[in-house]
Design a protein around this motif. Sequence first.
Motif, PDB file in Angstrom:
ATOM      1  N   ALA A   7       0.827  -1.206   0.000  1.00 39.15           N
ATOM      2  CA  ALA A   7       0.000   0.000   0.000  1.00 39.15           C
ATOM      3  C   ALA A   7       0.860   1.253   0.000  1.00 39.15           C
ATOM      4  CB  ALA A   7      -0.922  -0.014   1.214  1.00 39.15           C
ATOM      5  N   THR A   8       1.946   1.210   0.738  1.00 36.48           N
ATOM      6  CA  THR A   8       2.850   2.358   0.799  1.00 36.48           C
ATOM      7  C   THR A   8       3.495   2.626  -0.554  1.00 36.48           C
ATOM      8  OG1 THR A   8       3.324   1.876   3.117  1.00 36.48           O
ATOM      9  CG2 THR A   8       4.864   3.298   1.960  1.00 36.48           C
ATOM     10  N   ASP A  10       2.268   1.920  -3.377  1.00 33.23           N
ATOM     11  CA  ASP A  10       1.230   2.511  -4.228  1.00 33.23           C
ATOM     12  C   ASP A  10       1.070   3.998  -3.955  1.00 33.23           C
ATOM     13  OD1 ASP A  10       0.761   0.189  -5.501  1.00 33.23           O
ATOM     14  OD2 ASP A  10      -1.195  -0.232  -4.609  1.00 33.23           O
ATOM     15  N   LYS A  11       1.015   4.334  -2.672  1.00 31.36           N
ATOM     16  CA  LYS A  11       0.863   5.745  -2.314  1.00 31.36           C
ATOM     17  C   LYS A  11       1.985   6.587  -2.908  1.00 31.36           C
ATOM     18  CE  LYS A  11       0.429   5.487   2.180  1.00 31.36           C
ATOM     19  NZ  LYS A  11       0.388   5.949   3.586  1.00 31.36           N
ATOM     20  N   GLU A  14       1.684   6.669  -6.854  1.00 32.59           N
ATOM     21  CA  GLU A  14       0.550   7.491  -7.294  1.00 32.59           C
ATOM     22  C   GLU A  14       0.810   8.975  -7.041  1.00 32.59           C
ATOM     23  OE1 GLU A  14      -2.011   6.545  -9.072  1.00 32.59           O
ATOM     24  OE2 GLU A  14      -1.095   4.528  -9.091  1.00 32.59           O
ATOM     25  N   SER A  15       1.444   9.263  -5.930  1.00 32.65           N
ATOM     26  CA  SER A  15       1.783  10.658  -5.637  1.00 32.65           C
ATOM     27  C   SER A  15       2.744  11.203  -6.677  1.00 32.65           C
ATOM     28  CB  SER A  15       2.399  10.771  -4.251  1.00 32.65           C
ATOM     29  OG  SER A  15       1.491  10.340  -3.264  1.00 32.65           O
ATOM     30  N   LYS A  36       3.622  14.536  -0.393  1.00 31.10           N
ATOM     31  CA  LYS A  36       2.309  14.274  -0.967  1.00 31.10           C
ATOM     32  C   LYS A  36       1.791  12.891  -0.559  1.00 31.10           C
ATOM     33  CE  LYS A  36      -0.676  14.828  -4.770  1.00 31.10           C
ATOM     34  NZ  LYS A  36      -1.115  15.907  -5.666  1.00 31.10           N
ATOM     35  N   ALA A  37       2.703  11.935  -0.495  1.00 30.62           N
ATOM     36  CA  ALA A  37       2.308  10.573  -0.119  1.00 30.62           C
ATOM     37  C   ALA A  37       2.098  10.455   1.386  1.00 30.62           C
ATOM     38  CB  ALA A  37       3.378   9.579  -0.591  1.00 30.62           C
ATOM     39  N   VAL A  39       4.508  10.244   3.717  1.00 30.67           N
ATOM     40  CA  VAL A  39       5.383   9.128   4.066  1.00 30.67           C
ATOM     41  C   VAL A  39       6.822   9.632   4.175  1.00 30.67           C
ATOM     42  CG1 VAL A  39       6.442   7.949   2.093  1.00 30.67           C
ATOM     43  CG2 VAL A  39       4.852   6.712   3.583  1.00 30.67           C
TER      44      VAL A  39
END
Lengths: 189, 189
Positions: A7-8, A10-11, A14-15, A36-37, A39
């Motif tokens: 999931a991370t 992906d974040k 995508e960001s 933006k993510a 993270v």
Amino acid sequence: MKKDRAATEDKIYESFLSLLEEKGPQAVGINAIAKKAGVSKELIYRYFGGLQGLLLQLAKKGDFFKSMLALHDKDLATVEDLKEFAKAGTQELRENKLTQEILRWQLLENNEVTRDLFKYSNKEIGKMFAISDKDSSLNHAFQLMIGGYVYFTLLSKFNKKFITTDLTSKESWDNFDKAIEKTIDLFNK
Amino acid sequence: MKKDRAATEDKIYESFLSLLEEKGPQAVGINAIAKKAGVSKELIYRYFGGLQGLLLQLAKKGDFFKSMLALHDKDLATVEDLKEFAKAGTQELRENKLTQEILRWQLLENNEVTRDLFKYSNKEIGKMFAISDKDSSLNHAFQLMIGGYVYFTLLSKFNKKFITTDLTSKESWDNFDKAIEKTIDLFNK
DNA sequence: AAAATATGTGACCAAGTGGTTACAAACTTA
DNA sequence: TAAGTTTGTAACCACTTGGTCACATATTTT
């Protein structure tokens, strides 16, 4: 705290994509992506190998030139086919912001970080232009017009008009399409 | 220590120009200019009003589109005149790095700082395109091809070739010129 | 349950950004 | 010569950049 690497990743990815699409190549930096993510940027290095790794991933699963490549599989022997192909290409270009920003990027730099991405995307572009290569005389005119289409597309992000041409109206782009069509016709008479 | 404001202003402005020509818009920053000029950056703010002021000065005394504007004064009624004009334009574009970088800049941003410069340079471009405006049918094809020429010129800074076209060889650019010429002819038959 | 590993964070680093400030040195005017 | 002004410098500011680090907290494996 929940931990989920997939999931991370992906974040982060995508960001990176949305940052590139919306704000262009200049806005794509490690800090901006991580922020933006939501993270820590350390993870970008750990999971992707930095910005370069993200670009590599984009090169591999990037969906630019999607519709054009679908068309490429067809047999494009006749003039009508070439016209149809050009039309699909310009439409794809105008709709796909990711493609636009990658093309913009190529006007700004070419280094270790971007190398893989550009290499891949240029390979895709090459596939498409192989078609018009049959007629060498038309080829350069065709390249120029597609190049011009790219130019005006990129220009339209910051400029509402070029000279008297309104870059925000569908009519203008239709006129460009017609000009390409007509040129193809004229060269084949 | 010798003090000479005029000479200092020249050093700053020339450093700004050569930085823009050689390394493009991204490299043009207050610190870089001051460093290249070997001068305190305070003076850039004091004498020019910062980067924005430097761009304004470039807009005023900028010598981009020089040869094209000279041609513009002539009467361009015939097809041959238009062809000659196009040829001079593409040549000027290929030779004038300053023009190239300003055109590149327009693909990157459009804000308070760059506004004046772009406004002026676009006015000059508009003058030139007014010529081909007489024939509306040809006009869009002409715009596309000139736009394509700009695109490939900018691309050639970082890319040796576009698909199979060698962007470093004079022959390729001659072929582009010929394609423009031929298209103008075809549209006028 | 204990040890090992995978995941995530925040602080930290040196370097660079645009911009401002205080001050010194040179030149001009009185 | 003395005062005022112009020219120039260097330090400093807060902030951002890409990159690394030690550490804590989950999750797996033994």
